[in-house]
Write an enzyme that holds these catalytic residues in place. Structure first.
Site, PDB file in Angstrom:
ATOM      1  N   ASN A 104     -10.197  -0.122   0.285  1.00 29.93           N
ATOM      2  CA  ASN A 104      -8.740   0.046   0.272  1.00 29.93           C
ATOM      3  C   ASN A 104      -8.201  -0.517  -1.047  1.00 29.93           C
ATOM      4  OD1 ASN A 104      -5.978  -0.267   0.562  1.00 29.93           O
ATOM      5  ND2 ASN A 104      -6.068  -1.120   2.633  1.00 29.93           N
ATOM      6  N   HIS A 140      -3.246   7.376   2.423  1.00 35.67           N
ATOM      7  CA  HIS A 140      -3.703   6.081   1.904  1.00 35.67           C
ATOM      8  C   HIS A 140      -5.079   5.788   2.507  1.00 35.67           C
ATOM      9  CE1 HIS A 140      -4.147   1.967   0.977  1.00 35.67           C
ATOM     10  NE2 HIS A 140      -3.744   1.494   2.149  1.00 35.67           N
ATOM     11  N   CYS A 184       0.817  -1.228   0.000  1.00 38.01           N
ATOM     12  CA  CYS A 184       0.000   0.000   0.000  1.00 38.01           C
ATOM     13  C   CYS A 184       0.845   1.271   0.000  1.00 38.01           C
ATOM     14  CB  CYS A 184      -0.942   0.009   1.196  1.00 38.01           C
ATOM     15  SG  CYS A 184      -2.066  -1.385   1.212  1.00 38.01           S
TER      16      CYS A 184
HETATM   17  N1  COA Z   1     -17.960  -8.386   9.996  1.00 39.38           N
HETATM   18  C1  COA Z   1     -18.391  -8.650  11.231  1.00 39.38           C
HETATM   19  N2  COA Z   1     -17.577  -8.955  12.242  1.00 39.38           N
HETATM   20  C2  COA Z   1     -16.258  -9.006  11.972  1.00 39.38           C
HETATM   21  C3  COA Z   1     -15.737  -8.763  10.693  1.00 39.38           C
HETATM   22  C4  COA Z   1     -16.649  -8.447   9.674  1.00 39.38           C
HETATM   23  N3  COA Z   1     -16.270  -8.163   8.422  1.00 39.38           N
HETATM   24  N4  COA Z   1     -14.403  -8.876  10.746  1.00 39.38           N
HETATM   25  C5  COA Z   1     -14.073  -9.198  12.002  1.00 39.38           C
HETATM   26  N5  COA Z   1     -15.203  -9.273  12.748  1.00 39.38           N
HETATM   27  C6  COA Z   1     -15.342  -9.597  14.159  1.00 39.38           C
HETATM   28  C7  COA Z   1     -14.173 -10.368  14.711  1.00 39.38           C
HETATM   29  O1  COA Z   1     -14.306 -11.740  14.458  1.00 39.38           O
HETATM   30  C8  COA Z   1     -14.287 -10.044  16.172  1.00 39.38           C
HETATM   31  O2  COA Z   1     -15.278 -10.863  16.755  1.00 39.38           O
HETATM   32  P1  COA Z   1     -15.127 -11.407  18.239  1.00 39.38           P
HETATM   33  O3  COA Z   1     -15.095 -10.182  19.118  1.00 39.38           O
HETATM   34  O4  COA Z   1     -16.342 -12.241  18.383  1.00 39.38           O
HETATM   35  O5  COA Z   1     -13.846 -12.169  18.260  1.00 39.38           O
HETATM   36  C9  COA Z   1     -14.821  -8.610  16.195  1.00 39.38           C
HETATM   37  O6  COA Z   1     -15.372  -8.378  14.885  1.00 39.38           O
HETATM   38  C10 COA Z   1     -13.759  -7.585  16.456  1.00 39.38           C
HETATM   39  O7  COA Z   1     -12.661  -7.880  15.635  1.00 39.38           O
HETATM   40  P2  COA Z   1     -11.385  -6.997  15.645  1.00 39.38           P
HETATM   41  O8  COA Z   1     -10.380  -7.540  14.677  1.00 39.38           O
HETATM   42  O9  COA Z   1     -10.962  -6.757  17.065  1.00 39.38           O
HETATM   43  O10 COA Z   1     -11.996  -5.645  15.077  1.00 39.38           O
HETATM   44  P3  COA Z   1     -11.321  -4.243  14.942  1.00 39.38           P
HETATM   45  O11 COA Z   1     -12.092  -3.241  15.680  1.00 39.38           O
HETATM   46  O12 COA Z   1      -9.845  -4.297  15.158  1.00 39.38           O
HETATM   47  O13 COA Z   1     -11.548  -3.946  13.403  1.00 39.38           O
HETATM   48  C11 COA Z   1     -10.304  -3.919  11.380  1.00 39.38           C
HETATM   49  C12 COA Z   1     -10.963  -4.786  12.439  1.00 39.38           C
HETATM   50  C13 COA Z   1      -9.640  -4.846  10.360  1.00 39.38           C
HETATM   51  C14 COA Z   1     -11.389  -3.100  10.685  1.00 39.38           C
HETATM   52  C15 COA Z   1      -9.285  -2.972  12.060  1.00 39.38           C
HETATM   53  O14 COA Z   1      -8.416  -3.703  12.877  1.00 39.38           O
HETATM   54  C16 COA Z   1      -8.489  -2.222  11.056  1.00 39.38           C
HETATM   55  O15 COA Z   1      -9.000  -1.369  10.381  1.00 39.38           O
HETATM   56  N6  COA Z   1      -7.169  -2.481  10.959  1.00 39.38           N
HETATM   57  C17 COA Z   1      -6.334  -1.872   9.974  1.00 39.38           C
HETATM   58  C18 COA Z   1      -6.433  -2.694   8.751  1.00 39.38           C
HETATM   59  C19 COA Z   1      -5.916  -2.012   7.536  1.00 39.38           C
HETATM   60  O16 COA Z   1      -6.262  -0.902   7.261  1.00 39.38           O
HETATM   61  N7  COA Z   1      -5.077  -2.731   6.801  1.00 39.38           N
HETATM   62  C20 COA Z   1      -4.531  -2.304   5.575  1.00 39.38           C
HETATM   63  C21 COA Z   1      -3.413  -1.368   5.824  1.00 39.38           C
HETATM   64  S1  COA Z   1      -2.659  -0.964   4.342  1.00 39.38           S
END
Ligand code: COA
Length: 320
Positions: A277, A247, A111
């Site tokens: 993204n 980004h 990215c």
């Molecule tokens: N829909 C519903 N629930 C989802 C899900 C989805 N698409 N994806 C994950 N979950 C669930 C998980 O299983 C978890 O459930 P649990 O509490 O029962 O275990 C819960 O949601 C929370 O998951 P978590 O990973 O802690 O969520 P989060 O608040 O960290 O959000 C992201 C997840 C990926 C949105 C967040 O971590 C993020 O934005 N990270 C950066 C990712 C990114 O931008 N990457 C590219 C960089 S270039």
């Protein structure tokens, strides 16, 4: 010499998939995706390819610049999802747009790829090695995600963006780039060409694997840091920047970065609601949207900042 952007272009696939479409594929909901990421829909390839989108984006950027394709002497193509490995995607674009005098190569920094490619083009211009460069970020992320993994497949989209930059005597371009390979495990995708890969197995490592929270924390810390690094190097204040083009990974990351910097959020344009993204394509797509809407005025100061797998992060301070 400094490269000034004189043309922008972008291209996204025709087909869109909104969050409700995603909820029919994996256990998710429109509400969850909107709240956690800001994504509402994404464009997903059907007939299009990474290269075909890049060619359209490049043609639009060249047309927008008013510079004949023959005058381009460097093509840098940032991608981690090209369908073609040889010839490199940059050469495919060169052929299609008729940039017969250009040398071209691909660059993969996930990215962060567009910003690293942009900075590389600036270095070529500063060294007198080229005068006019075409810099592209294009991705088919839909080929890289595991469509059964709700934690990643909802985040990404496909698309391409391009800019033409031309050497000018006066202008502003300050760059910064960093990588931290020790944290590489936070965001991975192994090549399907690797030795011993068993094509008959459902091999999760061949798709994007991510520790979302680690990547989130990294981005929220490193993006403000690198912006401050550029401002300090240039000796200017935050308030002198007109647009922060980050980004487009996640709305919450952009908002948290703005908050940490104590910057006005209205200076942080966002379009991840429409595209998700798009990795290396996100910054040039956003730049092109802003340019075509007439939101960029000559002389305005812009910081572009990318971050992602590597882990890596980079930024450029430019004058429009
Ligand atoms: N829909 C519903 N629930 C989802 C899900 C989805 N698409 N994806 C994950 N979950 C669930 C998980 O299983 C978890 O459930 P649990 O509490 O029962 O275990 C819960 O949601 C929370 O998951 P978590 O990973 O802690 O969520 P989060 O608040 O960290 O959000 C992201 C997840 C990926 C949105 C967040 O971590 C993020 O934005 N990270 C950066 C990712 C990114 O931008 N990457 C590219 C960089 S270039």
């Amino acid at each position: 010499m400094v490269g000034r952007i004189c043309g922008t272009g972008s291209c996204v696939p025709q087909r869109t998939m909104d969050n409700n479409d995603m909820a029919r594929i994996v256990d998710t909901s429109d509400e969850w995706i909107r709240e956690r990421t800001g994504v509402v829909r994404r464009h997903i390839i059907e007939e299009e390819t990474t290269v075909s989108m890049a060619v359209q984006a490049a043609e639009r950027a060249i047309e927008n610049s008013g510079i004949p394709a023959e005058e381009i002497d460097l093509i840098l193509f940032a991608t981690s999802s090209s369908e073609v490995i040889m010839p490199c995607a940059a050469c495919e674009v060169q052929r299609a747009v008729g940039a017969v005098n250009a040398a071209g190569f691909d660059l993969n920094a996930a990215c962060t790829g567009f910003v690293f490619a942009f900075n590389t083009a600036q270095a070529y211009i500063a060294a007198g090695m080229c005068r006019t460069a075409l810099v592209i970020g294009a991705e088919s992320m839909s080929n890289m995600v595991d469509w059964t993994d709700r934690s990643t497949c909802v985040l990404f989209g496909d698309g391409a963006g391009a800019v033409v930059i031309r050497a000018e005597e006066n202008g502003l371009c300050r760059t910064a780039a960093h990588s931290d390979g020790k944290k590489g495990k936070a965001l991975t995708c192994l090549s399907r060409h690797r030795k011993g890969w068993d094509k008959t197995q459902d091999d999760k490592e061949s798709y994007i694997q991510m520790d979302g929270q680690d990547v989130f924390k990294f981005a929220v810390r490193k993006v403000p840091e690198i912006i401050e690094e550029l401002l300090e190097a240039e000796g200017i204040g935050l308030e002198e920047i007109d647009h922060f083009i980050l980004h487009q990974a996640n709305r919450r990351i952009v908002e948290a970065a703005a908050k940490r910097l104590k910057a006005d959020i209205s200076k942080f344009p966002m379009d991840m609601d429409e595209y998700g993204n798009t990795s290396a394509a996100s910054i040039p797509i956003l730049l092109d949207e802003m340019n075509r809407k007439g939101l960029l005025q000559r002389g305005q100061k812009i910081i572009m900042a990318g971050f992602g797998a590597g882990l890596s992060w980079g930024a450029s301070l430019i004058e429009w």
